[in-house]
Design an enzyme around this catalytic site. Structure first.
Site, PDB file in Angstrom:
ATOM      1  N   TYR A   1       3.533   3.263  -0.912  1.00  0.00           N
ATOM      2  CA  TYR A   1       3.658   2.202   0.445  1.00  0.00           C
ATOM      3  C   TYR A   1       2.374   1.255   0.215  1.00  0.00           C
ATOM      4  CZ  TYR A   1      -0.474   4.640   2.608  1.00  0.00           C
ATOM      5  OH  TYR A   1      -1.809   5.141   3.125  1.00  0.00           O
ATOM      6  N   CYS A   2       2.542   0.015   0.567  1.00  0.00           N
ATOM      7  CA  CYS A   2       1.479  -0.902   0.816  1.00  0.00           C
ATOM      8  C   CYS A   2       1.449  -1.255   2.339  1.00  0.00           C
ATOM      9  CB  CYS A   2       1.879  -2.077   0.202  1.00  0.00           C
ATOM     10  SG  CYS A   2       3.413  -3.068   0.364  1.00  0.00           S
ATOM     11  N   TRP A   3       1.109  -2.439   2.638  1.00  0.00           N
ATOM     12  CA  TRP A   3       0.849  -2.989   4.021  1.00  0.00           C
ATOM     13  C   TRP A   3       2.250  -3.026   4.918  1.00  0.00           C
ATOM     14  CZ3 TRP A   3      -2.262  -2.928   7.915  1.00  0.00           C
ATOM     15  CH2 TRP A   3      -1.943  -3.982   8.868  1.00  0.00           C
TER      16      TRP A   3
END
Length: 349
Positions: free
Chosen positions: A94-96
């Site tokens: 995951y990222c932002w």
């Protein structure tokens, strides 16, 4: 593969071997999914650089430079922390917000042959679940407050009760703060990180059993107790611990040994009490500290500072049960913990 979480517990999906947070280190440090590792595809400086190019020069140029940096960092992660994984390893990335950073890294991992999934909505979807869990839903278990004057060893009793099978939440431990002007134990977590830890603890609670929580104000140091738990605490029955002033002073002398061992820090805290206690009284306390008479200092702090405040806050709130502890040494605490566990057992029946 896109991973769509429906609940906070989904982030502990056993299908995935590793949760990878590809955000910059500063983002990860503020908060992250519990158990995640940080393998940034852009560090803080690189992220700032790409963002500046995007806004001041060209979106295309920013994407081109960003892609090169992502590829370079991905290679470093694959040759380093990920080098030992075989073909059956399953990561969740995951990222932002589930955008370019996580999808770019996931694409590279999938080309190797790993069955990688990306969190739809990224960290923002995780944070939304935490907020829903702690802000929007009723607290998941009945709460009992462990109450009492300063120095009645409530935190120690909380953990001794846990050894006896009592379900607990240690808010001071999660907040890294002892909940008083002398309470700092080092750097506190961010509000978001505190809530992540609390949400993880509450997920493990048995909703059919009461959970024992130390009576606190709405803030523990600088972090705030989230609404669902704070509301439950406001309506919770209270188990009060009572002990003689001398026993409490002796216990505080042991429990706050870190402050006793740091005269400058102790003096700074005492000076901060001048607006509340006046110069004369604080100067007397400083003289006790300078003379090493810490037990007398602890007794006077409780008598003149802590106890009156507790009495005002507790006015009209009669306890639902009381544990009388004449001593707060090791044996006395064990006996008191037996009483706490027995009282909590009766709450279940």
């Amino acid at each position: 593969m896109e991973f769509i979480p429906n609940d906070l517990s989904d982030f502990s999906d056993p299908r995935f071997d590793t949760i990878i947070d590809v955000r910059a280190p500063s983002e990860f440090a503020e908060d992250h999914v519990p158990g995640a590792i940080n393998l940034p595809v852009l560090d803080d400086e690189e992220r700032a650089r790409v963002g500046t190019i995007y806004t001041r020069q060209s979106a295309f140029l920013a994407r081109k430079i960003g892609a090169a940096l992502v590829a370079r960092n991905a290679a470093r992660h694959i040759e380093g922390p990920l080098a030992g994984h075989d073909g059956g390893w399953r990561p969740l990335v995951y990222c932002w917000r589930g955008g370019q950073r996580s999808n770019s890294f996931a694409s590279i991992l999938s080309q190797i042959g790993w069955r990688v999934a990306v969190v739809k909505g990224g960290y923002r979807s995780y944070r939304a679940e935490v907020r829903q869990h702690l802000y929007d839903r009723p607290f998941r278990a009945p709460v009992v407050l462990l109450d009492g004057y300063t120095g009645t060893a409530k935190t120690a009793l909380l953990h001794l009760a846990a050894r006896r099978g009592v379900q607990i939440i240690d808010l001071e431990g999660l907040a890294n703060h002892r909940g008083s002007v002398f309470g700092a134990m080092g750097e506190q977590p961010s509000q978001k990180s505190f809530e992540s830890q609390l949400a993880q603890v509450t997920l493990g609670l048995d909703p059919s059993r009461p959970v024992l929580v130390e009576a606190e104000s709405s803030k523990v140091g600088r972090v705030i107790v989230p609404p669902s738990l704070w509301s439950a605490m406001g309506h919770a029955p209270r188990l009060r611990v009572e002990a003689p002033l001398a026993a409490r002073a002796e216990y505080l002398h042991r429990a706050y040994a870190d402050i006793v061992a740091d005269p400058n820090r102790l003096d700074e805290v005492l000076v901060s009490l001048i607006p509340l206690q006046g110069h004369a009284r604080v100067e007397h306390w400083r003289s006790l500290a300078a003379a090493g008479d810490v037990r007398a200092l602890a007794a006077e702090l409780m008598e003149h500072h802590y106890d009156p405040r507790y009495a005002r806050q507790a006015a009209g709130a009669e306890p639902d049960g009381t544990i009388h502890a004449q001593r707060l040494d090791a044996d006395g605490l064990e006996r008191a913990a037996d009483g706490v566990a027995a009282w909590m057992a009766r709450r279940r029946s």
